[in-house]
Scaffold this active site. Structure first.
Site, PDB file in Angstrom:
ATOM      1  N   ASP A   1     -16.893  78.253  12.200  1.00 17.37           N
ATOM      2  CA  ASP A   1     -16.269  78.527  10.907  1.00 17.37           C
ATOM      3  C   ASP A   1     -17.190  78.086   9.780  1.00 17.37           C
ATOM      4  O   ASP A   1     -18.140  77.348   9.991  1.00 17.37           O
ATOM      5  CB  ASP A   1     -14.906  77.812  10.785  1.00 17.37           C
ATOM      6  CG  ASP A   1     -14.966  76.332  11.137  1.00 17.37           C
ATOM      7  OD1 ASP A   1     -16.076  75.793  11.291  1.00 17.37           O
ATOM      8  OD2 ASP A   1     -13.905  75.710  11.244  1.00 17.37           O
TER       9      ASP A   1
ATOM     10  N   ASN B   1      -3.499  68.869   9.893  1.00 18.51           N
ATOM     11  CA  ASN B   1      -2.343  69.780   9.933  1.00 18.51           C
ATOM     12  C   ASN B   1      -2.311  70.607  11.225  1.00 18.51           C
ATOM     13  O   ASN B   1      -1.559  71.563  11.331  1.00 18.51           O
ATOM     14  CB  ASN B   1      -2.358  70.727   8.718  1.00 18.51           C
ATOM     15  CG  ASN B   1      -3.612  71.595   8.689  1.00 18.51           C
ATOM     16  OD1 ASN B   1      -4.465  71.482   9.560  1.00 18.51           O
ATOM     17  ND2 ASN B   1      -3.716  72.456   7.682  1.00 18.51           N
TER      18      ASN B   1
ATOM     19  N   HIS C   1      -4.860  72.329  12.457  1.00 16.64           N
ATOM     20  CA  HIS C   1      -5.733  73.507  12.492  1.00 16.64           C
ATOM     21  C   HIS C   1      -6.820  73.343  13.556  1.00 16.64           C
ATOM     22  O   HIS C   1      -7.185  72.238  13.934  1.00 16.64           O
ATOM     23  CB  HIS C   1      -6.308  73.844  11.107  1.00 16.64           C
ATOM     24  CG  HIS C   1      -7.389  72.939  10.601  1.00 16.64           C
ATOM     25  ND1 HIS C   1      -7.604  72.730   9.252  1.00 16.64           N
ATOM     26  CD2 HIS C   1      -8.336  72.195  11.224  1.00 16.64           C
ATOM     27  CE1 HIS C   1      -8.629  71.924   9.087  1.00 16.64           C
ATOM     28  NE2 HIS C   1      -9.095  71.581  10.274  1.00 16.64           N
TER      29      HIS C   1
ATOM     30  N   GLU D   1      -5.461  77.956  10.299  1.00 17.73           N
ATOM     31  CA  GLU D   1      -4.482  77.099   9.636  1.00 17.73           C
ATOM     32  C   GLU D   1      -3.076  77.373  10.183  1.00 17.73           C
ATOM     33  O   GLU D   1      -2.856  78.384  10.869  1.00 17.73           O
ATOM     34  CB  GLU D   1      -4.512  77.393   8.126  1.00 17.73           C
ATOM     35  CG  GLU D   1      -5.841  77.061   7.460  1.00 17.73           C
ATOM     36  CD  GLU D   1      -5.985  75.580   7.126  1.00 17.73           C
ATOM     37  OE1 GLU D   1      -5.676  74.720   7.977  1.00 17.73           O
ATOM     38  OE2 GLU D   1      -6.426  75.290   6.008  1.00 17.73           O
TER      39      GLU D   1
HETATM   40  C1  F6R Z   1     -14.913  72.234  11.716  1.00 18.84           C
HETATM   41  C2  F6R Z   1     -13.597  72.642  12.183  1.00 18.84           C
HETATM   42  C3  F6R Z   1     -12.389  71.825  11.916  1.00 18.84           C
HETATM   43  C4  F6R Z   1     -12.559  70.382  12.362  1.00 18.84           C
HETATM   44  C5  F6R Z   1     -11.304  69.578  12.089  1.00 18.84           C
HETATM   45  C6  F6R Z   1     -11.515  68.114  12.400  1.00 18.84           C
HETATM   46  O1  F6R Z   1     -15.904  73.169  12.131  1.00 18.84           O
HETATM   47  O2  F6R Z   1     -13.516  73.677  12.772  1.00 18.84           O
HETATM   48  O3  F6R Z   1     -11.299  72.424  12.582  1.00 18.84           O
HETATM   49  O4  F6R Z   1     -12.855  70.352  13.741  1.00 18.84           O
HETATM   50  O5  F6R Z   1     -10.944  69.701  10.744  1.00 18.84           O
HETATM   51  O6  F6R Z   1     -12.467  67.602  11.514  1.00 18.84           O
HETATM   52  P1  F6R Z   1     -13.014  66.127  11.670  1.00 18.84           P
HETATM   53  O7  F6R Z   1     -13.742  66.053  12.962  1.00 18.84           O
HETATM   54  O8  F6R Z   1     -13.948  65.947  10.500  1.00 18.84           O
HETATM   55  O9  F6R Z   1     -11.826  65.234  11.623  1.00 18.84           O
END
Ligand code: F6R
Length: 260
Positions: free
Chosen positions: A82, A151, A153, A158
Site C-alpha cells: 500500500d 481499527n 485495518h 479500512e
Molecule cells: C502498512 C500497512 C498497515 C500497517 C498497520 C500497522 O504498510 O499496511 O496496515 O501494517 O497500520 O502499523 P504499525 O506496524 O506501524 O503499527
C-alpha cells in the site's frame, strides 16, 4: 516448533496458528524466519511485506541474514502492499520510499523484481487492475506478511472493506490518519487517500503472516481473532484463511486473548 522462550499455541477451532514471542525482538526473529522459509523453499516467489513500526525489527534481521549470505532475495518478486495516493517514491511520506530505504535496497532486491503499487498513475483505477493481473501472472502471492491497524485495518483495507476486494483507491479513516500522524508535520499534511492491495488478494496468498506487537494492539487483536468475522474489523477476515494463517505476536499483544 517455536524457539525457546516462545509459546506456540495452535488455535484448533479456526485452525490458524498463534506464535507468541516473549518480546519485540523475538517476534521479529519469528517473522524473519517465516519470510526466510518461504524465500528459501520457493525460488521466484511473489510476496508482499508491510511498512510501519511493527516490521522494522523483521527487516533488520532479514537484512543481516542477507548480508552474511544466509538468505538471497535476488529471485523474489516483491509487490508493495500500500501507499498514499499521489506520493512519489522520493516524497518523505511515501511508504514505498520507506520500504526502499529500510529493506529493498539493503536487501539487494533487483529493481526489475520490485512491483510498485500505482500510487502516482494518472489513472489509478486501471493501473490497480493491472497490478492485480501482475500478481496473478507472478503466480499469486506465496506469502503475505501484514500488520494490523488500531481499527483493524490490513494494508489500507479500512473498516467496511469486503473480503473479496482488490487493489483500489481508498479513503483513509481518521483513526488511520492519526495512527500515522507522527510521520507528518501536523494533521493537515496527512494524506486522505491511499491505494492498497485488496483483502481478496491478500486472502489468496498461500501463506499469510499477521505480525502484532505491543499492548496498544491487544484489544484489536482480540476482536480480530476472537470476535465475529466482519468487515467492521477487516483483520478478522484473515481467519477465513484457516491453516494458511499464522499470527506472530509478542507477549504484550496477546494479553487480551482468552485462549493463550
Ligand atoms: C502498512 C500497512 C498497515 C500497517 C498497520 C500497522 O504498510 O499496511 O496496515 O501494517 O497500520 O502499523 P504499525 O506496524 O506501524 O503499527
Amino acid at each position: 516448533m517455536a524457539r525457546r522462550g516462545n509459546i506456540e499455541q495452535p488455535q484448533t477451532a479456526d485452525r490458524f496458528t498463534v506464535r507468541v514471542a516473549v518480546d519485540y525482538d523475538g517476534m521479529s526473529q519469528l517473522a524473519a524466519d517465516a519470510v526466510t522459509d518461504t524465500v528459501q523453499s520457493h525460488r521466484g516467489a511473489a510476496l508482499t511485506l508491510p511498512t510501519g513500526e511493527t516490521p522494522r525489527g523483521m527487516y533488520q534481521e532479514l537484512v543481516s541474514r542477507i548480508s552474511v549470505g544466509r538468505l538471497d532475495f535476488s529471485t523474489v518478486q516483491f509487490f508493495c502492499l500500500d501507499d498514499y495516493l499521489g506520493k512519489e517514491i522520493t516524497d518523505e511520506a511515501s511508504l514505498t520510499g520507506w520500504l526502499q530505504e529500510v529493506f529493498l535496497q539493503p536487501a539487494h532486491v533487483p529493481p526489475t523484481n520490485i512491483h510498485f503499487i500505482p500510487a502516482t498513475d494518472p489513472d489509478p483505477h486501471s493501473a490497480a487492475a493491472r497490478y492485480d493481473r501482475d500478481i496473478q501472472h507472478a503466480g499469486g502471492l506465496e506469502l503475505a506478511v501484514v500488520g494490523i491497524g488500531l481499527n483493524g485495518h490490513v494494508g489500507f483495507n479500512e473498516p467496511g472493506s469486503a473480503p473479496d476486494s482488490r487493489t483500489r483507491v481508498v479513503d483513509l479513516t481518521s483513526v488511520s490518519r492519526e495512527q500515522n500522524a507522527a510521520y507528518f508535520d501536523g494533521e493537515q499534511a496527512i494524506p486522505e487517500r491511499a491505494i492498497t492491495m485488496g483483502l481478496g488478494t491478500i486472502l489468496e496468498a498461500r501463506r499469510i503472516v499477521l505480525i502484532v506487537s505491543g499492548s496498544s494492539k491487544a484489544e484489536i487483536l482480540r476482536l480480530a481473532l476472537e470476535g465475529p468475522i466482519t468487515s467492521d474489523i477487516p483483520a478478522s477476515h484473515l481467519r477465513s484463511a484457516g491453516s494458511r494463517l499464522a499470527v506472530i505476536a509478542d507477549a504484550d499483544a496477546v494479553l487480551k486473548l482468552s485462549r493463550i
